[in-house]
Design a protein around this motif. Sequence first.
Motif, mmCIF file in Angstrom:
data_model
loop_
_atom_site.group_PDB
_atom_site.id
_atom_site.type_symbol
_atom_site.label_atom_id
_atom_site.label_comp_id
_atom_site.label_asym_id
_atom_site.label_seq_id
_atom_site.Cartn_x
_atom_site.Cartn_y
_atom_site.Cartn_z
ATOM 1 N N GLU A 72 0.431 -1.320 -0.392
ATOM 2 C CA GLU A 72 -0.145 -0.099 0.228
ATOM 3 C C GLU A 72 0.554 1.405 -0.113
ATOM 4 O O GLU A 72 0.419 2.033 -0.586
ATOM 5 N N SER A 113 2.589 1.868 -3.292
ATOM 6 C CA SER A 113 1.026 2.525 -4.692
ATOM 7 C C SER A 113 1.514 3.838 -4.366
ATOM 8 O O SER A 113 0.734 3.865 -5.962
ATOM 9 N N ARG A 114 1.054 3.338 -3.115
ATOM 10 C CA ARG A 114 0.332 5.351 -2.907
ATOM 11 C C ARG A 114 2.067 6.204 -3.175
ATOM 12 O O ARG A 114 1.996 7.425 -4.021
#
Length: 383
Positions: free
Chosen positions: A94, A97-98
Motif C-alpha cells: 500500500e 502504491s501510494r
Amino acid sequence: MHRLPDTPPLHPAKVQAFVYRAPIENPVQTSFGIMHDRPAVLVRVEDRDGAYGWGEIWCNFPGVGAEHRARMLESCVAPILQERQWAHPAQAFETLSRRLEVLAIQAGEPGTVAQIIAGADMALWDLAARRLGQPLWRLFGGTPRIVTYASGLSPTDPQRLAAAKHAEGYRAFKLKVGFGEERDTANLRALREQFGPDTVLMTDANQAWDEQTAAHMSRRLAEYGPIWLEEPLRADSSPEQWRRLALASPLPLAAGENLRGDAQFDEAIDSGSFAVIQPDPGKWGGFSGCLPVARRVIAGQRMFCPHWLGGGVGLVAAMHLKAGVGHPGYVEVDSNPNPLRDLFAGPLLRPDEGTVTLPDEAGLGIEPDLAAAREFLVPHGYR
C-alpha cells in the motif's frame, strides 16, 4: 470481508533484480506482437537477519522492457522498502502504491510501476512465509492441489504442441486466436478432433478484435466447445461494449490480466460480463492485491484463474495464489519452450492428469537455481 493472514514484521536490507534472457528457436506469436526470446526479471528481498524471498516481475512486452523494469525496481522500490520495518507485506504494498503513484503519472508508466511493486510484493510474501515455516498455500488457508492448463498454443500447427503437452500430463489446452477467421476455426476444430468432445479447451484472442468481429468469431468458435473466449476486445473497452458482447456471445468471456487496481477488478466482477476473472500477480497486486480480488471473484460466483506467462518463480506464485483460495478453476502454464520457467519451477511442470500438488516447503517452496541459469543472466546497468 476476508483479511490477509498475519505475518512477522520485515525490514528489508537488500532488494535486488536479476535479468535473464533465454534464446528460443521459434518466436512466440500473439495477435499484437512476437517474443523473440524469453525474458524474466527475478526479485530477491533479503531481511536484516539474512532471510530472503523471491518474486518475479512481468516483463514480456515490449521486447526491451526487462532491463528497464529491473532498473525501476532498484531505483524506485528498493529505497522505500529499505527505509523501515514493515508490519506486513500489505503495508509495504500500500505504501509503495501510494508513494509511487505520482511518479507513475509523470513518467507515463502506471503499468511498469505496478509491475515492479507486484514483483516486490511476491518476494515479501515468500520471505514472510519462510520466516513462519509455512508454504504460502497453507498460510492463505488453502489446499495444495490445483488444476492446470497448457496455454500459448500458437496458430502454427497447435496440434503438435498440444500432443506434447498431453504426454507431459496436461489435460486442458488454450489456443491463441486472432489470426484470421478460417485459420482460427480450423485450428480449434483440429484440436477438438484430436482430443474428442470431453477435453477442456479455451481460446485467447489477446485483444485482437472489434466488437462486431468478436461477436461473429464467438459464434464461429462456439461450435467446437471452448469453455471461454479470453480478451476478444481491447482491455480498455467500455463497460457497455463488454456488456453488449457478453449478451451476443455464446461463449463465456474471460479477462483480467490487463486490469489494475481494486476499482477495475470490482467493476469487472460486478458487471456480469465476465464468467472468468484472471488477475496476473506479476502485472499488478502480487499477493497483497490479488488474493483479496480472488476472494471477491469467488464471492461473486465467477471463476478465478490467475494469469501467468513468464519465468518459473511467477508461475509458482500463481499456483500458490490459486491454491490459497481454492474453488474450481485453472492455473495457466505456457506450452512454449522456456528454460527460465523450467529451471525455476522444476518438477511442478509435470502434472498428474492435469493436477499439480504444491510442496510443503516454506514460502513458494522453490529455490531458483541461479547457477544453472547463469548463461542467461544479462546486465541491466543500474548503479
